[in-house]
Design an enzyme around this catalytic site. Structure first.
Site, mmCIF file in Angstrom:
data_model
loop_
_atom_site.group_PDB
_atom_site.id
_atom_site.type_symbol
_atom_site.label_atom_id
_atom_site.label_comp_id
_atom_site.label_asym_id
_atom_site.label_seq_id
_atom_site.Cartn_x
_atom_site.Cartn_y
_atom_site.Cartn_z
ATOM 1 N N ASP A 10 -85.715 -40.894 -7.527
ATOM 2 C CA ASP A 10 -84.599 -40.464 -6.987
ATOM 3 C C ASP A 10 -83.634 -41.515 -7.064
ATOM 4 O O ASP A 10 -83.963 -42.415 -7.263
ATOM 5 C CB ASP A 10 -84.672 -39.628 -5.927
ATOM 6 C CG ASP A 10 -83.438 -39.226 -4.929
ATOM 7 O OD1 ASP A 10 -82.477 -38.654 -5.725
ATOM 8 O OD2 ASP A 10 -83.217 -39.718 -3.875
ATOM 9 N N ALA A 12 -80.171 -42.233 -4.753
ATOM 10 C CA ALA A 12 -79.647 -42.344 -3.413
ATOM 11 C C ALA A 12 -80.749 -42.326 -2.421
ATOM 12 O O ALA A 12 -81.393 -41.292 -2.149
ATOM 13 C CB ALA A 12 -78.336 -41.628 -2.881
ATOM 14 N N ALA A 44 -74.605 -33.102 7.873
ATOM 15 C CA ALA A 44 -74.540 -33.466 6.124
ATOM 16 C C ALA A 44 -75.895 -33.720 5.586
ATOM 17 O O ALA A 44 -75.974 -33.375 4.503
ATOM 18 C CB ALA A 44 -73.499 -34.377 5.962
ATOM 19 N N MET A 48 -80.212 -32.538 2.126
ATOM 20 C CA MET A 48 -79.991 -33.441 1.252
ATOM 21 C C MET A 48 -81.116 -33.428 0.099
ATOM 22 O O MET A 48 -82.203 -33.107 0.532
ATOM 23 C CB MET A 48 -80.062 -35.015 1.877
ATOM 24 C CG MET A 48 -79.805 -36.119 1.045
ATOM 25 S SD MET A 48 -78.263 -36.292 0.204
ATOM 26 C CE MET A 48 -77.291 -36.384 1.573
ATOM 27 N N LYS A 52 -75.105 -30.675 -5.470
ATOM 28 C CA LYS A 52 -74.044 -30.884 -4.407
ATOM 29 C C LYS A 52 -73.204 -29.689 -4.199
ATOM 30 O O LYS A 52 -72.985 -29.312 -3.057
ATOM 31 C CB LYS A 52 -73.273 -31.959 -4.823
ATOM 32 C CG LYS A 52 -73.726 -33.456 -5.136
ATOM 33 C CD LYS A 52 -74.616 -33.724 -3.909
ATOM 34 C CE LYS A 52 -75.295 -34.842 -4.247
ATOM 35 N NZ LYS A 52 -76.409 -35.142 -3.177
ATOM 36 N N HIS A 55 -75.778 -27.719 -1.942
ATOM 37 C CA HIS A 55 -75.700 -28.655 -0.836
ATOM 38 C C HIS A 55 -74.679 -27.960 0.280
ATOM 39 O O HIS A 55 -74.794 -27.705 1.341
ATOM 40 C CB HIS A 55 -75.412 -30.106 -1.027
ATOM 41 C CG HIS A 55 -75.858 -30.971 0.253
ATOM 42 N ND1 HIS A 55 -76.568 -31.956 0.021
ATOM 43 C CD2 HIS A 55 -75.123 -31.093 1.432
ATOM 44 C CE1 HIS A 55 -76.418 -32.646 1.476
ATOM 45 N NE2 HIS A 55 -75.703 -32.004 2.227
ATOM 46 N N ARG A 160 -83.084 -29.249 -8.293
ATOM 47 C CA ARG A 160 -84.009 -29.372 -7.304
ATOM 48 C C ARG A 160 -83.650 -27.924 -6.419
ATOM 49 O O ARG A 160 -82.653 -27.654 -6.106
ATOM 50 C CB ARG A 160 -83.948 -30.453 -6.175
ATOM 51 C CG ARG A 160 -84.102 -31.779 -7.061
ATOM 52 C CD ARG A 160 -84.099 -33.048 -6.269
ATOM 53 N NE ARG A 160 -84.214 -34.267 -6.843
ATOM 54 C CZ ARG A 160 -83.457 -35.190 -6.737
ATOM 55 N NH1 ARG A 160 -82.594 -35.445 -5.852
ATOM 56 N NH2 ARG A 160 -83.569 -36.438 -7.247
ATOM 57 N N ASP A 186 -86.834 -39.364 -1.225
ATOM 58 C CA ASP A 186 -86.445 -39.471 0.161
ATOM 59 C C ASP A 186 -86.251 -38.277 0.814
ATOM 60 O O ASP A 186 -86.085 -38.296 2.194
ATOM 61 C CB ASP A 186 -85.373 -40.412 0.541
ATOM 62 C CG ASP A 186 -84.129 -40.113 0.242
ATOM 63 O OD1 ASP A 186 -83.886 -39.952 -0.998
ATOM 64 O OD2 ASP A 186 -83.202 -39.912 0.797
#
Length: 269
Positions: A10, A12, A44, A48, A52, A55, A160, A186
């Site tokens: 990944d 970020a 927010a 994750m 986006k 999201h 994802r 993460d």
């Protein structure tokens, strides 16, 4: 050879942007800019790892955010609302992502060590391509450049938690078996991505989204707070199905050694 031949990473919170702050802060700003709705940084962070647009959709379904939306507009969030927030999000993220391109401590040396051991370095992200086209060269200039990358909107099948970005890395890098890949992330959707692709999945409990601190904050935390945050993050990553959870990418070589031992015994993910 019956050993790990590739890692798929990944971005970020995994290789760059300790604490995964670039996307989370921009979501807060995009909701404010598009509809004058306040969301918290903690909210927010909840979805994750997703693409986006997805999201934003997931944020609109959080009970706390939905309650605020209902109070303001008398209805739930619509697809048109999501499009409007996404339209606000994109230019903000494109402009800001280069400010979060620095490799996390230990990443550059770890990548060098993995390459010296013959491993290929793949990557994928919840960021869309226009964001990645800014982030990739900025990270490269600072010392991190994978062999391949794919963005969340590159593939018709989607992003994802589906397996497709991870499997695209397998194709592009010419990996002989998915069981010879380690997916590192993460956040829970990235762990699920690796599992669905048939790979070993490794979670990062300190450098990323679930720990949720800047590098500077982490350096000044008490051992008790670090332990509590680490435990919280590890629990979420193990619950998502991670085979292993480590603090950061710097710890990955020791896990790969353990996986290689299991592969030698004909174990599979």
């Amino acid at each position: 050879m019956n050993r790990i031949t590739a890692v798929i990473l990944d971005w970020a919170g995994t290789t760059v942007d300790f604490g995964s702050f670039a996307p989370t802060q921009i979501f807060v700003e995009a909701f404010r800019q598009a509809f004058d709705i306040e969301i918290t940084l903690a909210e927010a962070r909840v979805p994750m790892g997703l693409g986006k647009w997805q999201h934003i959709e997931a944020l609109g379904k959080l009970p706390s955010v939905d309650a605020r939306w209902q109070a303001r507009f008398g209805r739930g969030m619509t697809s048109a609302d999501i499009d409007a927030i996404y339209a606000a999000f994109m230019p903000l993220q494109i402009a800001k992502v280069v400010d979060f391109a620095a490799p996390i401590a230990g990443v550059v040396d770890t990548i060098s060590a993995l390459r010296a051991d013959g491993l290929k370095i793949g990557s994928c992200s919840g960021y869309p391509r226009p964001v990645m086209e800014k982030l990739v060269p900025a990270a490269s200039a600072l010392g991190y450049a994978p062999d391949y990358w794919v963005a969340t909107d590159d593939l018709t099948a989607g992003g994802r938690p589906g397996p497709w970005m991870a499997l695209q890395n397998v194709i592009a890098l010419g990996i002989d078996a998915v069981a010879h890949c380690v997916k590192v992330d993460d956040a829970a959707p990235g762990i699920e991505e690796g599992l669905r692709a048939g790979m070993w999945s490794v979670g990062l409990a300190v450098s990323g989204n679930e720990f949720g601190a800047t590098w500077e904050e982490y350096q000044t935390m008490s051992p008790q707070e670090v332990a509590a945050r680490r435990e919280h993050a590890a629990e979420k990553l193990y619950a998502a199905g991670a085979h292993y959870v480590i603090d950061s990418l710097a710890n990955l070589p020791e896990v790969i050694a353990r996986i290689n031992a299991r592969l030698a015994q004909d174990e599979r993910p």
